[in-house]
Structure formats: C-alpha cells, structure tokens
Design a protein around this motif. Structure first.
Motif, PDB file in Angstrom:
ATOM      1  N   LEU A  50      -6.749  -5.178   5.337  1.00 33.05           N
ATOM      2  CA  LEU A  50      -5.942  -4.687   4.221  1.00 33.05           C
ATOM      3  C   LEU A  50      -5.390  -5.841   3.391  1.00 33.05           C
ATOM      4  O   LEU A  50      -5.313  -5.752   2.163  1.00 33.05           O
ATOM      5  CB  LEU A  50      -4.795  -3.818   4.748  1.00 33.05           C
ATOM      6  CG  LEU A  50      -5.205  -2.541   5.492  1.00 33.05           C
ATOM      7  CD1 LEU A  50      -3.965  -1.745   5.897  1.00 33.05           C
ATOM      8  CD2 LEU A  50      -6.138  -1.682   4.644  1.00 33.05           C
ATOM      9  N   ARG A  88       1.707  -1.721  -6.548  1.00 26.80           N
ATOM     10  CA  ARG A  88       1.235  -0.928  -5.410  1.00 26.80           C
ATOM     11  C   ARG A  88      -0.271  -0.716  -5.455  1.00 26.80           C
ATOM     12  O   ARG A  88      -0.875  -0.674  -6.518  1.00 26.80           O
ATOM     13  CB  ARG A  88       1.938   0.428  -5.367  1.00 26.80           C
ATOM     14  CG  ARG A  88       3.383   0.333  -4.891  1.00 26.80           C
ATOM     15  CD  ARG A  88       3.979   1.697  -4.593  1.00 26.80           C
ATOM     16  NE  ARG A  88       5.244   1.553  -3.905  1.00 26.80           N
ATOM     17  CZ  ARG A  88       5.376   1.562  -2.581  1.00 26.80           C
ATOM     18  NH1 ARG A  88       4.304   1.704  -1.816  1.00 26.80           N
ATOM     19  NH2 ARG A  88       6.559   1.433  -2.020  1.00 26.80           N
ATOM     20  N   ILE A  89      -0.819  -0.563  -4.255  1.00 30.72           N
ATOM     21  CA  ILE A  89      -2.231  -0.207  -4.113  1.00 30.72           C
ATOM     22  C   ILE A  89      -2.289   1.262  -3.719  1.00 30.72           C
ATOM     23  O   ILE A  89      -1.807   1.649  -2.662  1.00 30.72           O
ATOM     24  CB  ILE A  89      -2.937  -1.074  -3.059  1.00 30.72           C
ATOM     25  CG1 ILE A  89      -2.908  -2.543  -3.469  1.00 30.72           C
ATOM     26  CG2 ILE A  89      -4.380  -0.601  -2.867  1.00 30.72           C
ATOM     27  CD1 ILE A  89      -3.515  -3.489  -2.441  1.00 30.72           C
ATOM     28  N   HIS A  90      -2.850   2.070  -4.589  1.00 29.57           N
ATOM     29  CA  HIS A  90      -3.051   3.481  -4.306  1.00 29.57           C
ATOM     30  C   HIS A  90      -4.459   3.644  -3.711  1.00 29.57           C
ATOM     31  O   HIS A  90      -5.363   2.855  -4.006  1.00 29.57           O
ATOM     32  CB  HIS A  90      -2.913   4.306  -5.579  1.00 29.57           C
ATOM     33  CG  HIS A  90      -1.716   3.940  -6.411  1.00 29.57           C
ATOM     34  ND1 HIS A  90      -0.419   4.200  -6.012  1.00 29.57           N
ATOM     35  CD2 HIS A  90      -1.615   3.304  -7.608  1.00 29.57           C
ATOM     36  CE1 HIS A  90       0.427   3.750  -6.927  1.00 29.57           C
ATOM     37  NE2 HIS A  90      -0.281   3.195  -7.904  1.00 29.57           N
ATOM     38  N   TYR A  91      -4.662   4.671  -2.913  1.00 25.38           N
ATOM     39  CA  TYR A  91      -5.957   4.807  -2.235  1.00 25.38           C
ATOM     40  C   TYR A  91      -6.266   6.276  -1.951  1.00 25.38           C
ATOM     41  O   TYR A  91      -5.374   7.138  -1.984  1.00 25.38           O
ATOM     42  CB  TYR A  91      -5.973   4.010  -0.927  1.00 25.38           C
ATOM     43  CG  TYR A  91      -4.842   4.358   0.018  1.00 25.38           C
ATOM     44  CD1 TYR A  91      -4.962   5.399   0.942  1.00 25.38           C
ATOM     45  CD2 TYR A  91      -3.640   3.649  -0.025  1.00 25.38           C
ATOM     46  CE1 TYR A  91      -3.925   5.712   1.800  1.00 25.38           C
ATOM     47  CE2 TYR A  91      -2.590   3.958   0.819  1.00 25.38           C
ATOM     48  CZ  TYR A  91      -2.737   4.996   1.737  1.00 25.38           C
ATOM     49  OH  TYR A  91      -1.695   5.326   2.574  1.00 25.38           O
ATOM     50  N   GLY A 107      -6.417  -6.400  -0.548  1.00 28.22           N
ATOM     51  CA  GLY A 107      -5.362  -6.492  -1.548  1.00 28.22           C
ATOM     52  C   GLY A 107      -5.415  -7.816  -2.301  1.00 28.22           C
ATOM     53  O   GLY A 107      -5.214  -7.860  -3.523  1.00 28.22           O
ATOM     54  N   TYR A 124       0.845  -1.183   0.000  1.00 33.13           N
ATOM     55  CA  TYR A 124       0.000   0.000   0.000  1.00 33.13           C
ATOM     56  C   TYR A 124       0.889   1.245   0.000  1.00 33.13           C
ATOM     57  O   TYR A 124       1.969   1.257   0.589  1.00 33.13           O
ATOM     58  CB  TYR A 124      -0.890   0.042   1.250  1.00 33.13           C
ATOM     59  CG  TYR A 124      -2.101  -0.857   1.179  1.00 33.13           C
ATOM     60  CD1 TYR A 124      -3.331  -0.366   0.732  1.00 33.13           C
ATOM     61  CD2 TYR A 124      -2.029  -2.193   1.556  1.00 33.13           C
ATOM     62  CE1 TYR A 124      -4.453  -1.187   0.670  1.00 33.13           C
ATOM     63  CE2 TYR A 124      -3.139  -3.026   1.495  1.00 33.13           C
ATOM     64  CZ  TYR A 124      -4.351  -2.511   1.055  1.00 33.13           C
ATOM     65  OH  TYR A 124      -5.461  -3.326   0.979  1.00 33.13           O
ATOM     66  N   ASP A 125       0.438   2.305  -0.672  1.00 32.53           N
ATOM     67  CA  ASP A 125       1.167   3.567  -0.665  1.00 32.53           C
ATOM     68  C   ASP A 125       1.311   4.101   0.751  1.00 32.53           C
ATOM     69  O   ASP A 125       0.552   3.737   1.660  1.00 32.53           O
ATOM     70  CB  ASP A 125       0.443   4.607  -1.527  1.00 32.53           C
ATOM     71  CG  ASP A 125       0.763   4.472  -2.998  1.00 32.53           C
ATOM     72  OD1 ASP A 125       1.707   3.744  -3.332  1.00 32.53           O
ATOM     73  OD2 ASP A 125       0.051   5.082  -3.817  1.00 32.53           O
ATOM     74  N   LEU A 171      -5.328  -0.911  -7.632  1.00 29.08           N
ATOM     75  CA  LEU A 171      -4.138  -1.755  -7.735  1.00 29.08           C
ATOM     76  C   LEU A 171      -3.651  -1.735  -9.174  1.00 29.08           C
ATOM     77  O   LEU A 171      -4.386  -2.074 -10.093  1.00 29.08           O
ATOM     78  CB  LEU A 171      -4.457  -3.197  -7.324  1.00 29.08           C
ATOM     79  CG  LEU A 171      -3.366  -4.232  -7.634  1.00 29.08           C
ATOM     80  CD1 LEU A 171      -2.074  -3.920  -6.880  1.00 29.08           C
ATOM     81  CD2 LEU A 171      -3.857  -5.645  -7.318  1.00 29.08           C
ATOM     82  N   THR A 173      -9.749   2.567  -3.833  1.00 29.78           N
ATOM     83  CA  THR A 173      -8.427   1.979  -4.030  1.00 29.78           C
ATOM     84  C   THR A 173      -8.191   1.664  -5.500  1.00 29.78           C
ATOM     85  O   THR A 173      -9.127   1.583  -6.291  1.00 29.78           O
ATOM     86  CB  THR A 173      -8.267   0.676  -3.217  1.00 29.78           C
ATOM     87  OG1 THR A 173      -9.222  -0.289  -3.682  1.00 29.78           O
ATOM     88  CG2 THR A 173      -8.466   0.934  -1.733  1.00 29.78           C
TER      89      THR A 173
END
Length: 406
Positions: free
Chosen positions: A310, A367-370, A314, A80-81, A345, A343
C-alpha cells in the motif's frame, strides 16, 4: 498514425485466484547483523506507531518508492479511505475531467462522443458473449483436468470471437470507418488475450509449476488491451522523479497507461493510469460478503507486506502526478494475481506545495479512494468493470479515433 489489424488464430468467491496460482516460495536469506546506523535506517520502514514520525518523514521520503510502507505514506499526509467506493463513482469525476482535455479542438465533439457511446454498448455486449466460455467459475485447485478444460475452452472462444465479429461487422459496407476501426482494435485485443491466457495455462500444466508475478502482470496487459487502452511496461529509463522533503524520490510503476494521439495540452504528459503489482504467495479477503464496506486494510496474504504494498502504490501515485494528464488526480490499479483494485489519488494543491517546499504536511490532507476487488477471470466481477474500462479506453483513443470519422 497507429495501425491495428485483427487476425485471430485458431461468481465465485474471490478469496483467491480462481486458478489458485501460487508464486513459488522464495529462498531463505541469511540475516545480516545490523550496525547501529543501519539499524536506525531499517527502523524507518517499521510500522511502530511509537516511532518518531519526524524521523520517519525525514529519512523515508527519498530514494525509490518501492521502499515505502504505509507509515511513510501517511507521514507525507496521504491516507487510504476507510472503505471502498463504487467503481462507477470512483472514476466518475476523473472521466468528466478527462473529456474536455481529449476533445480540445475537435468540432462537434458531442455528436462524436454520442457515436462512441453507442459503439461502447456494442463492445460491452460482444465482450460478454465472447468471454463467457473463459469464465473460471468455481475452480479451486490446479489439476491437469482443470488445465486441459480451460485450455480447450480458450480455443473454443477464439472461434466464438470470429463468429461474433462476423455478425457485428458483416460486409465491409455494413459499418462506417470509425466502427470498423474500433472493432478491429477490440478484436485484436481480445484475440491476443485469449491466446496468452490459453498459452499460460498450457505452459503451467506442462511444466507443473505455479504462475509468477510477471506472468500475471502480462495477463493484465493483454486483458486491458480489450478495452482499447494503451499499456506500457515500467521502464527505468522513463522513471518519474519528485523532490520531497528536499530529497529526490523516484518511481517506476509496473505498468502505465497513456493517451494516444496529440493529447497533451497545458504541456502535461499523458499518463492516465498507474499499476502496482503485488507478489503474493497466498491471499484472502476478510468478510467479502459486505463488499460495499470493504476496507483495503482487510487484505490478508503471505509473501509480501501489506503495508509495503500500500505504501509503494501510494508513493507511485504521488510521484506519477507529475506525469498525469489529470491535474492533481492520479488513477491507479493494484493488481494481485488476477484480481484488481481500482484506486484514485486526489491531491490537495496546497498539500502538494507543502511536499515540494519540504514543509511537514498535515496528516490526511490527500486521500486515496479505492474500489472493492474484482477478479477478471470471474464472470460477475468482469462484467461489473466493463463499462468503466471501455469508457476510459475510448477517451484515451479519442484523438486517433477522430481521424476515422466519416
């Protein structure tokens, strides 16, 4: 062809739900004595940095992703970011990528899309006006008077919806077929949301109980229909499966959103958005005033492990990639009571091949941006997400809407 009809019937802190819904306490379970083998297996899901990552990677990439935690997710190279991204930027490239997919084969698509964007502005304005009476404001506790106030406001909103629609549509000849069709879908969605919301409040007040996770997921489903989206509850018969590290890994998200119409080029499936719901008893955010610097790891709550939530989300995004219409990109939502975190991915193609070939990936390859958290019962939060939600909803309906062009 899908038919929609409209038949309506008669900023605060988001450290907790404005209605302060708290899930009932779960009964205590007896702890069973672990054997040496089960003890080793249980350690696979611990967050102990000293635990051998190869063991975690080898043992935790199978079965159902609901068993994953953040360590398992990181062991397959997904992080995660460190801080949130503005929602307008978070989904920008994905919406741009979705455009040529949904418009494939449609002539004069630029003119058609310009028309839809004009309608979108009208939808945003109408939604803001129709839902202002449902703003939860600064409510912080569940009292009978609060329930009754919200219940009455909900039915007042139904009347406002009808008045707004009459002002927008007027006589049948005042708008073209496309506009009338879109407003009909929107009107049905907002009316159903108001009725479910008001019914839920009445039920909780009558039974003197707190809301539970399934009721909040259903509330999100009705809320998302306002934006022309097509929600489908997770179904074990439609589970997704991916081979990771030589083990079949499955996923059944709480809710999926898909495209409508013949929108599956390149033999891809039509999943657009994936939702994971968290079962929280109580929760809060750390340092909300610095929302642009919000770190998802700052979530604090009781009732469910943050690492588990989380990790599960993911994992669902990863496996749902096989079902996503956006190649190597999966959009998602983490839903915690009435608050949503968007989110995204983005999978590195080489990283995906490593996972499928059972090669140990480098950490942080994808990466997972949110986004920051948004509570859709709070006016300010709700209005911040309208543009993105309507934009996505219109793209998801392009094919079915094209049929109604003049």
């Amino acid at each position: 062809m899908e038919e929609d009809s409209w038949n309506p019937s008669p900023s605060s802190s988001i450290s907790q739900s404005p209605l302060n819904f708290l899930s009932p306490s779960e009964p205590r379970r007896k702890k069973r004595k672990l054997t040496s083998s089960s003890r080793l297996q249980s350690r696979s899901f611990e967050s102990d940095d000293s635990y051998n990552s190869e063991v975690k990677y080898g043992r935790c990439c199978g079965n159902h992703v609901s068993k994953w935690d953040i360590c398992v997710l990181e062991s397959v190279g997904i992080l995660y970011d460190e801080k949130a991204t503005e929602l307008s930027e978070l989904y920008k490239s994905s919406l741009e990528d979705l455009y040529p997919i949904v418009f494939e084969g449609i002539k004069d698509h630029a003119v058609f899309w310009t028309k839809l964007l004009e309608i979108k502005e009208c939808l945003i304005e109408s939604t803001e006006k129709c839902m202002q009476s449902l703003d939860a404001g600064h409510m912080s506790q569940l009292e009978s008077s609060v329930y009754r106030k919200e219940f009455d406001k909900s039915f007042q909103a139904v009347t406002k919806i009808k008045e707004e629609m009459l002002m927008k549509i007027g006589s049948p000849s005042s708008l073209d077929y496309l506009s009338r069709y879109i407003f009909s879908i929107w009107g049905t969605g907002i009316s159903e949301y108001v009725h479910y919301y008001s019914g839920l409040i009445k039920e909780l007040n009558t039974e003197r109980r707190s809301g539970v996770n399934g009721e909040f997921s259903q509330l999100l489903i009705f809320f998302s229909k306002i934006f022309l989206l097509n929600p489908l509850r997770g179904d074990a018969k439609r589970k997704m499966q991916m081979r990771l590290n030589g083990v079949d890994t499955t996923s059944v998200p709480d809710v999926r959103y898909s495209l409508l119409g013949d929108c599956t080029p390149y033999q891809r499936n039509s999943s657009v958005l994936t939702v994971t719901s968290g079962e929280m008893k109580m929760w809060k955010f750390k340092d909300l005033e610095s929302a642009p610097d919000f770190n998802i790891r700052d979530l604090k709550f009781q009732g469910q492990s943050l690492d588990r939530l989380l990790g599960q989300h993911g994992g669902e995004l990863l496996v749902e990639n096989l079902n996503s219409v956006l190649f190597n990109t999966v959009l998602g939502i983490i839903c915690i009571q009435t608050t949503v975190i968007f989110t995204c991915l983005k999978l590195d193609p080489e990283h995906l091949r490593e996972l499928e070939d059972a090669s140990k990936p480098e950490n942080g390859r994808s990466r997972i941006h949110y986004s920051k958290p948004y509570n859709f019962l709070v006016k300010k939060d709700r209005e911040e997400i309208l543009d993105t939600m309507f934009h996505l909803g219109l793209l998801c309906r392009v094919r079915s809407l094209h049929f109604y062009q003049d």
